[in-house]
Structures are given as C-alpha cells and as structure tokens.
Design a protein around this motif. Sequence first.
Motif, PDB file in Angstrom:
ATOM      1  N   UNK A 146       0.807  -1.225   0.000  1.00  0.00           N
ATOM      2  CA  UNK A 146       0.000   0.000   0.000  1.00  0.00           C
ATOM      3  C   UNK A 146       0.837   1.271   0.000  1.00  0.00           C
ATOM      4  N   UNK A 147       2.120   1.166  -0.261  1.00  0.00           N
ATOM      5  CA  UNK A 147       2.984   2.346  -0.278  1.00  0.00           C
ATOM      6  C   UNK A 147       2.950   2.983  -1.671  1.00  0.00           C
ATOM      7  N   UNK A 148       1.891   3.747  -1.908  1.00  0.00           N
ATOM      8  CA  UNK A 148       1.697   4.478  -3.165  1.00  0.00           C
ATOM      9  C   UNK A 148       1.847   3.580  -4.396  1.00  0.00           C
ATOM     10  N   UNK A 149       1.111   2.495  -4.473  1.00  0.00           N
ATOM     11  CA  UNK A 149       1.289   1.601  -5.625  1.00  0.00           C
ATOM     12  C   UNK A 149       0.956   2.248  -6.964  1.00  0.00           C
ATOM     13  N   UNK A 150       0.032   3.225  -6.972  1.00  0.00           N
ATOM     14  CA  UNK A 150      -0.331   3.862  -8.238  1.00  0.00           C
ATOM     15  C   UNK A 150       0.828   4.647  -8.841  1.00  0.00           C
ATOM     16  N   UNK A 151       1.822   5.002  -8.029  1.00  0.00           N
ATOM     17  CA  UNK A 151       2.945   5.797  -8.519  1.00  0.00           C
ATOM     18  C   UNK A 151       4.194   4.967  -8.783  1.00  0.00           C
ATOM     19  N   UNK A 152       4.200   3.717  -8.365  1.00  0.00           N
ATOM     20  CA  UNK A 152       5.439   2.932  -8.404  1.00  0.00           C
ATOM     21  C   UNK A 152       5.723   2.370  -9.793  1.00  0.00           C
ATOM     22  N   UNK A 153       6.987   2.480 -10.190  1.00  0.00           N
ATOM     23  CA  UNK A 153       7.427   1.856 -11.434  1.00  0.00           C
ATOM     24  C   UNK A 153       8.807   1.233 -11.224  1.00  0.00           C
ATOM     25  N   UNK A 154       9.032   0.124 -11.902  1.00  0.00           N
ATOM     26  CA  UNK A 154      10.353  -0.490 -11.970  1.00  0.00           C
ATOM     27  C   UNK A 154      11.100   0.181 -13.118  1.00  0.00           C
ATOM     28  N   UNK A 155      12.218   0.799 -12.808  1.00  0.00           N
ATOM     29  CA  UNK A 155      12.917   1.627 -13.795  1.00  0.00           C
ATOM     30  C   UNK A 155      13.096   0.921 -15.133  1.00  0.00           C
ATOM     31  N   UNK A 156      13.730  -0.229 -15.129  1.00  0.00           N
ATOM     32  CA  UNK A 156      14.059  -0.897 -16.393  1.00  0.00           C
ATOM     33  C   UNK A 156      12.813  -1.435 -17.092  1.00  0.00           C
ATOM     34  N   UNK A 157      11.909  -2.046 -16.323  1.00  0.00           N
ATOM     35  CA  UNK A 157      10.700  -2.601 -16.927  1.00  0.00           C
ATOM     36  C   UNK A 157       9.832  -1.497 -17.514  1.00  0.00           C
ATOM     37  N   UNK A 158       9.723  -0.381 -16.802  1.00  0.00           N
ATOM     38  CA  UNK A 158       8.875   0.716 -17.279  1.00  0.00           C
ATOM     39  C   UNK A 158       9.469   1.385 -18.512  1.00  0.00           C
ATOM     40  N   UNK A 159      10.775   1.561 -18.533  1.00  0.00           N
ATOM     41  CA  UNK A 159      11.411   2.155 -19.706  1.00  0.00           C
ATOM     42  C   UNK A 159      11.179   1.275 -20.930  1.00  0.00           C
ATOM     43  N   UNK A 160      11.289  -0.043 -20.766  1.00  0.00           N
ATOM     44  CA  UNK A 160      11.016  -0.960 -21.881  1.00  0.00           C
ATOM     45  C   UNK A 160       9.545  -0.904 -22.280  1.00  0.00           C
ATOM     46  N   UNK A 161       8.661  -0.762 -21.287  1.00  0.00           N
ATOM     47  CA  UNK A 161       7.231  -0.693 -21.586  1.00  0.00           C
ATOM     48  C   UNK A 161       6.891   0.545 -22.402  1.00  0.00           C
ATOM     49  N   UNK A 162       7.489   1.684 -22.073  1.00  0.00           N
ATOM     50  CA  UNK A 162       7.220   2.902 -22.836  1.00  0.00           C
ATOM     51  C   UNK A 162       7.710   2.777 -24.271  1.00  0.00           C
ATOM     52  N   UNK A 163       8.804   2.080 -24.463  1.00  0.00           N
ATOM     53  CA  UNK A 163       9.294   1.858 -25.832  1.00  0.00           C
ATOM     54  C   UNK A 163       8.300   1.007 -26.621  1.00  0.00           C
ATOM     55  N   UNK A 164       7.810  -0.049 -25.992  1.00  0.00           N
ATOM     56  CA  UNK A 164       6.795  -0.894 -26.654  1.00  0.00           C
ATOM     57  C   UNK A 164       5.508  -0.115 -26.903  1.00  0.00           C
ATOM     58  N   UNK A 165       5.131   0.708 -25.941  1.00  0.00           N
ATOM     59  CA  UNK A 165       3.887   1.476 -26.068  1.00  0.00           C
ATOM     60  C   UNK A 165       3.954   2.444 -27.234  1.00  0.00           C
ATOM     61  N   UNK A 166       5.096   3.066 -27.427  1.00  0.00           N
ATOM     62  CA  UNK A 166       5.247   3.988 -28.558  1.00  0.00           C
ATOM     63  C   UNK A 166       5.069   3.262 -29.878  1.00  0.00           C
ATOM     64  N   UNK A 167       5.610   2.057 -29.967  1.00  0.00           N
ATOM     65  CA  UNK A 167       5.462   1.253 -31.186  1.00  0.00           C
ATOM     66  C   UNK A 167       4.013   0.827 -31.390  1.00  0.00           C
ATOM     67  N   UNK A 168       3.369   0.366 -30.315  1.00  0.00           N
ATOM     68  CA  UNK A 168       1.968  -0.061 -30.431  1.00  0.00           C
ATOM     69  C   UNK A 168       1.071   1.115 -30.816  1.00  0.00           C
TER      70      UNK A 168
END
Length: 442
Positions: free
Chosen positions: A411-433
């Motif tokens: 419950x420690x601010x889960x809506x704001x939490x990101x894993x640096x490497x996983x999130x950076x890869x996700x944004x790259x995939x999201x841009x392509x999608x």
Amino acid sequence: MGAAMQAPPTVAVIGAGAAGLAAVKALRDAAVPTVCFEATDQVGGLWVYGAPDSPAYRTLHLNTSRGRTEFADHPMPADWPDYPDHRRIAAYLAEYADRFGLRDSIRLRHTVEQVTRDPAGTWTVTASGPDGPVEITVEAVVVANGHNRVPRLPDPPYPGECTAEQMHSHDYRGPEQLAGKRVLVVGGGNSAMDIAVDASYAAQRTLLSLRRGVWVVPKYLLGRPSDTLNGALARRLPWRLRQRISQTLLTATVGSPSRYGLPAPTHGFLQDHPTLSDGLLSRLTHGDVEARPGVAALHGDRVEFTDGRSDHVDLVIWCTGYRVQIPFLDPALLGGGADTLALYRHVFHPEAPGLTFVGLMQSTGSAFPLVEAQAKLIAAHLAGRYALPDPQRQRAACRAELRAATARWGQRRPAMRVDFDAYLAELTRELTSGARRAGAGG
C-alpha cells in the motif's frame, strides 16, 4: 494522397525542472507549439540549491549513477564522477535548455493558479506573472510540477509534546545547522541517510530512527556503481528472480541491516525505493550514528522509542517524505488524490483527454530517462503519430497495473510505483503499439 494533417495543438507545460524540460524538448522536436510556465526565476527544479521550494542541501549528490541518470538526448560528460553533486546536475539541466533552445518557450516567474477544462474540450491555464495575471487556452496540458515540494510530517502526530527544535528535511541546507547539537533524524530514505552522515561529523550526538527496515545499498558493488548491476540483470530476468540474486549479493557483501543495529526489512529487496548510502553503514559501525527504532512518544526534549529506550535531543529532523499535491487542478480530476491517480502508462488521464503528466511516479532508479520517454510519448500523441487505445482499454490497463504494483509494493503508493528498467522498456513498446494504432486509424 491522404487527407491533409490537422495543425498540431498548442500545449501548456507546467514546470521547468527535469520533467518539464524533457516535455518542452520533445514537443518542440515534434513541432508542437508549446508554452511552459515555471514559478521560479530559473530552470532546473529541485536541483537548484537555494531556489524557492527546492529541497536541495549542500552535500546532495545523485543516488543513481551518471550513466543510468543522463538523458539519452544529452549525455553527461564522460569525465564527471559516477555520482555528481547538485551543482553539476543543475548546470547540466541549464545546459540542456540552452543546447536545445528551450528557453524561448519558458515563462519564468509564472505560477500556475488554475487549470480548468472548457466545455469544448480545451483547457484554460491561469497564471500569475511579474506583469500580472496571464490566461491562455490550449488543447493539451502537461503537468510536470514535481512532487517534492510539500513536506509531510507524521500524521497523526506522535503522542506528547516536543520542546526540541524541529525541522523537515526540506528545510535542511547544510551541516552548520547541526553543529554541537544532539540530533535525531527520523526516516529511512536517501535524505535521512545523507543528513545522518552529515550530523555524525558536525553534531554532538546523532540518532537515526527507523520505524521499519530498509535495504541500505552502497553506491558501489563489485567495483561498479550498484545500479548498473541490477540494470544488467533487468535486461534478462523478471524482477522476482532479480530480487533473489540482488538480495543474496547485497547480504553477502554488506550483510543484513540488523547487523548494523537497523530494523530488519519486512519486504524483499526491490519492493521499495532503494536507499543508497556509502557513508551510513560505516558511521554506524564506528558508533558515530546510533540506530533507534520508531518513535513512540515525545516528552519535552526527550524522545521515547518503541523499544522502551529514551534519549534527550536538541533537534529533530523529520525525513518523512512529501505530500503529492497538484493544487491548480480540480480535485474531481484527481479522484482520491494525486498519489492514487490512475493514469494510462502513468502518463495519460483516461477521463480527461488532453491532460497528461510527466514525472508523477516513484521509480526504482533515476527519473530522468523515464520522464524523457514519457515526454516523447506525449509529443508523438499530440503530433498524431501515436494513438491511445480506447478509454475502456486504458482503464483496464490501469487496473491491471495497480494490481501488479500492489502485489509488489503493498500500500505504499502503488499507483505511482514503477520499476525503472521494466517501465522504460514498456514505454518503448507502447510507442510502437500506438504508432500502429495511429497508422490503422489513419
């Protein structure tokens, strides 16, 4: 020949720290007309020592390594140390603004007072500036005002009354504020560790109180910046496996936090924001910092701890974090609060088209590369090169992300939490999608 492209929208960016500068650059690169409002008289945000609302202190350095912090579009000098100080980072951000010609789009000393959505779907931004009120209508807003400005004190307050001097870490500037005093530092984050180490050299006595255990990571492991090791693993392994490997390595090289008198963490490594410090563990082992558990009560200048011990103190420094507030937005747009706001990919407001956010997150690593990637996603969307999924799919993705984040971070601010490497890869995939969706829709 296809239909003529529509003119790009005008955009207001709020804030000219690292997140706002990345947004202005990405929008300018995409030829999207942009204006940026910055409340202070210079760019750089929290890294500008002495600027209003800046939490920077004189001994502040990066707690992520240079190579994992720099913008992809603007590498830091190769001859810089691995962990530069705040002066270098402030200069780096100013140089970023100059190199890419961002200052023409930035209105300094303009404080945004209100952002409202108009019936037509546009946005009105009202700001106060040196020449009086300013009001503009834009088609999109990028909120990049940061979330380390409003100090958070213990709530509810601890029982009793404290007659010792008190301050929040936001008001700490340097060791001279600690000289000759019996200092209690409360908190387990990076600022708490830095201030406790400063106090151990300047104060008469230094106590460090942690309510719960944290993993303290030295800035170097196996001769390399410690975050580079996790980054190498992240490209190959899921976080649960990385956790086991990293925690085993940390325990083998540094030992358990309880070995140093600190509370044992109840969460696994990589399940909270990492606390990095080269100096703290050494100062603990030398007795120059004394560990204490959580505060139980306050009795004048005496602090009682949860293990029954008590100590007299002259100064309490609350390193208890910040409240996430976006005062210029209608509370209805923030739901239960800015720190619980469900955003698609932590960027797009699913219920308010045109309202986007850069930097409203807490990362396991540096923020700079992430805000750069977020900004490029927004710019591509506003330039028509990236299309969002329909609102229903956005909301479903938000719910799935929140479930996964809650499972990992609790419950420690889960809506704001990101894993640096996983999130950076996700944004790259999201841009392509999103580019494929834009192509299909066009």
